[in-house]
Write a protein that holds these residues in place. Sequence first.
Motif, short mmCIF file in Angstrom:
data_model
loop_
_atom_site.label_atom_id
_atom_site.label_comp_id
_atom_site.label_asym_id
_atom_site.label_seq_id
_atom_site.Cartn_x
_atom_site.Cartn_y
_atom_site.Cartn_z
N VAL A 1 32.84 -5.03 -6.99
CA VAL A 1 33.16 -3.65 -7.31
C VAL A 1 33.98 -3.04 -6.19
O VAL A 1 33.55 -3.03 -5.03
CB VAL A 1 31.85 -2.84 -7.51
N CYS A 2 35.15 -2.51 -6.53
CA CYS A 2 36.00 -1.89 -5.51
C CYS A 2 35.49 -0.49 -5.21
O CYS A 2 35.29 0.32 -6.12
CB CYS A 2 37.45 -1.83 -5.97
N GLN A 3 35.30 -0.22 -3.92
CA GLN A 3 34.87 1.12 -3.52
C GLN A 3 35.88 1.76 -2.57
O GLN A 3 35.52 2.62 -1.77
CB GLN A 3 33.47 1.05 -2.89
N ALA A 4 37.12 1.34 -2.64
CA ALA A 4 38.14 1.95 -1.79
C ALA A 4 38.63 3.26 -2.41
O ALA A 4 38.19 3.66 -3.49
CB ALA A 4 39.29 0.97 -1.56
N GLU A 5 39.57 3.91 -1.73
CA GLU A 5 39.92 5.31 -2.00
C GLU A 5 40.28 5.59 -3.46
O GLU A 5 39.77 6.53 -4.07
CB GLU A 5 41.08 5.76 -1.10
N SER A 6 41.18 4.79 -4.02
CA SER A 6 41.64 5.08 -5.37
C SER A 6 40.49 4.99 -6.37
O SER A 6 40.38 5.82 -7.29
CB SER A 6 42.76 4.11 -5.77
N CYS A 7 39.63 4.02 -6.16
CA CYS A 7 38.51 3.85 -7.09
C CYS A 7 37.46 4.94 -6.89
O CYS A 7 36.80 5.35 -7.83
CB CYS A 7 37.92 2.45 -6.94
N GLN A 8 37.33 5.43 -5.66
CA GLN A 8 36.47 6.59 -5.42
C GLN A 8 37.03 7.81 -6.14
O GLN A 8 36.31 8.52 -6.85
CB GLN A 8 36.39 6.90 -3.92
N TYR B 1 37.15 -3.88 -1.04
CA TYR B 1 37.98 -2.71 -0.74
C TYR B 1 39.42 -2.98 -1.12
O TYR B 1 40.15 -3.61 -0.40
CB TYR B 1 37.82 -2.33 0.74
N CYS B 2 39.75 -2.52 -2.28
CA CYS B 2 41.05 -2.59 -2.96
C CYS B 2 41.35 -4.00 -3.46
O CYS B 2 41.46 -4.96 -2.70
CB CYS B 2 42.21 -2.09 -2.12
N LEU B 3 41.48 -4.05 -4.75
CA LEU B 3 41.80 -5.30 -5.44
C LEU B 3 43.25 -5.32 -5.89
O LEU B 3 43.67 -6.23 -6.61
CB LEU B 3 40.89 -5.44 -6.67
N GLY B 4 44.00 -4.30 -5.49
CA GLY B 4 45.38 -4.20 -5.97
C GLY B 4 45.43 -3.73 -7.41
O GLY B 4 46.45 -3.92 -8.09
N LEU B 5 44.36 -3.15 -7.88
CA LEU B 5 44.28 -2.68 -9.27
C LEU B 5 44.14 -1.16 -9.31
O LEU B 5 43.54 -0.60 -10.22
CB LEU B 5 43.07 -3.32 -9.96
N CYS B 6 44.71 -0.49 -8.31
CA CYS B 6 44.52 0.95 -8.17
C CYS B 6 44.99 1.71 -9.41
O CYS B 6 44.43 2.75 -9.75
CB CYS B 6 45.25 1.47 -6.94
N ALA B 7 46.01 1.20 -10.10
CA ALA B 7 46.53 1.89 -11.28
C ALA B 7 45.51 1.96 -12.41
O ALA B 7 45.66 2.78 -13.32
CB ALA B 7 47.80 1.20 -11.77
N VAL B 8 44.50 1.09 -12.35
CA VAL B 8 43.47 1.10 -13.39
C VAL B 8 42.09 1.30 -12.77
O VAL B 8 41.09 0.75 -13.20
CB VAL B 8 43.52 -0.18 -14.26
N SER B 9 42.05 2.14 -11.74
CA SER B 9 40.78 2.45 -11.09
C SER B 9 39.86 3.20 -12.05
O SER B 9 40.36 3.90 -12.93
CB SER B 9 41.03 3.34 -9.87
N PRO B 10 38.55 3.09 -11.83
CA PRO B 10 37.86 2.20 -10.89
C PRO B 10 37.92 0.75 -11.38
O PRO B 10 37.80 0.49 -12.57
CB PRO B 10 36.43 2.74 -10.87
N ALA B 11 38.08 -0.15 -10.42
CA ALA B 11 38.34 -1.54 -10.77
C ALA B 11 37.25 -2.46 -10.22
O ALA B 11 36.49 -2.10 -9.32
CB ALA B 11 39.69 -1.96 -10.21
N ALA B 12 37.24 -3.67 -10.78
CA ALA B 12 36.27 -4.67 -10.35
C ALA B 12 36.82 -6.05 -10.70
O ALA B 12 37.84 -6.17 -11.40
CB ALA B 12 34.92 -4.45 -11.06
#
Length: 165
Positions: free
Chosen positions: A78-85, A119-130
Motif C-alpha cells: 500500500v502506497c502511503q506517499a504524498e499523492s496517495c495521502q 512510498y510511491c509506486l509511480g501510480l500517482c495519477a491513480v492514487s491511492p495506489a497499491a
Amino acid sequence: MPPEQAAAIDAALDANHHDPTRLVVVLQDVQHRLGYVPPAAVRPIAKALGLSRAEVHGVITFYHDLRTEPGGLHTLRVCQAESCQAAGGAPVWEHVEAVTGTAIGGTTADGSLTTEVVYCLGLCAVSPAALFDERPVGRLTAAAVDRLVVSAREQRGDGHGEVAS
Ligand code: FES
C-alpha cells in the motif's frame, strides 16, 4: 539449517560472486528464493563475504523490504506517499488493517496475505495506489481491498489474485 535454506544462500552468494559490496543484493536474492531472510543466514553470509555478523544484521534491519520471517502467500503493498495521502488513502489503509486483522506490515492469521507500506509506486495519477503481488491497483477503495483479501484467501498459493480497478 534446512538444506533448502543452505542451497538458497549458496546460490545467492555464487550469483553475486561472493562480493561483499553486493551484500544488499545477496540478501534480496536470498529473500527472492526463500520468501524471507532466515536469521540463521546471517552467519554464513557474513563468513562468506568477510563481513561481521553485525554488519549483515545491520543491513537486514535497515532495509524494510527485507523480511526475517516468512510472509503471507500474497502481498498487498500500500502506497502511503504524498499523492496517495492527498487522494484520501488514510481511510482505505485503516480498512486494510481492519479487514486483515493486523497492522499494515503484518500477515493475516491464515497466512494468505502480508501487507506492506511503500512510498510511491509511480501510480500517482491513480492514487491511492497499491500493488497486489506484482500487479498494480489504482484508485484503491475499501471495496477493492475486500475483494483482494477474499481473493488472497480463496487462491492461497497459486499467485493469482483478483485485480481491482
Ligand atoms: S504517491 Fe502513491 S503512487 Fe505515487
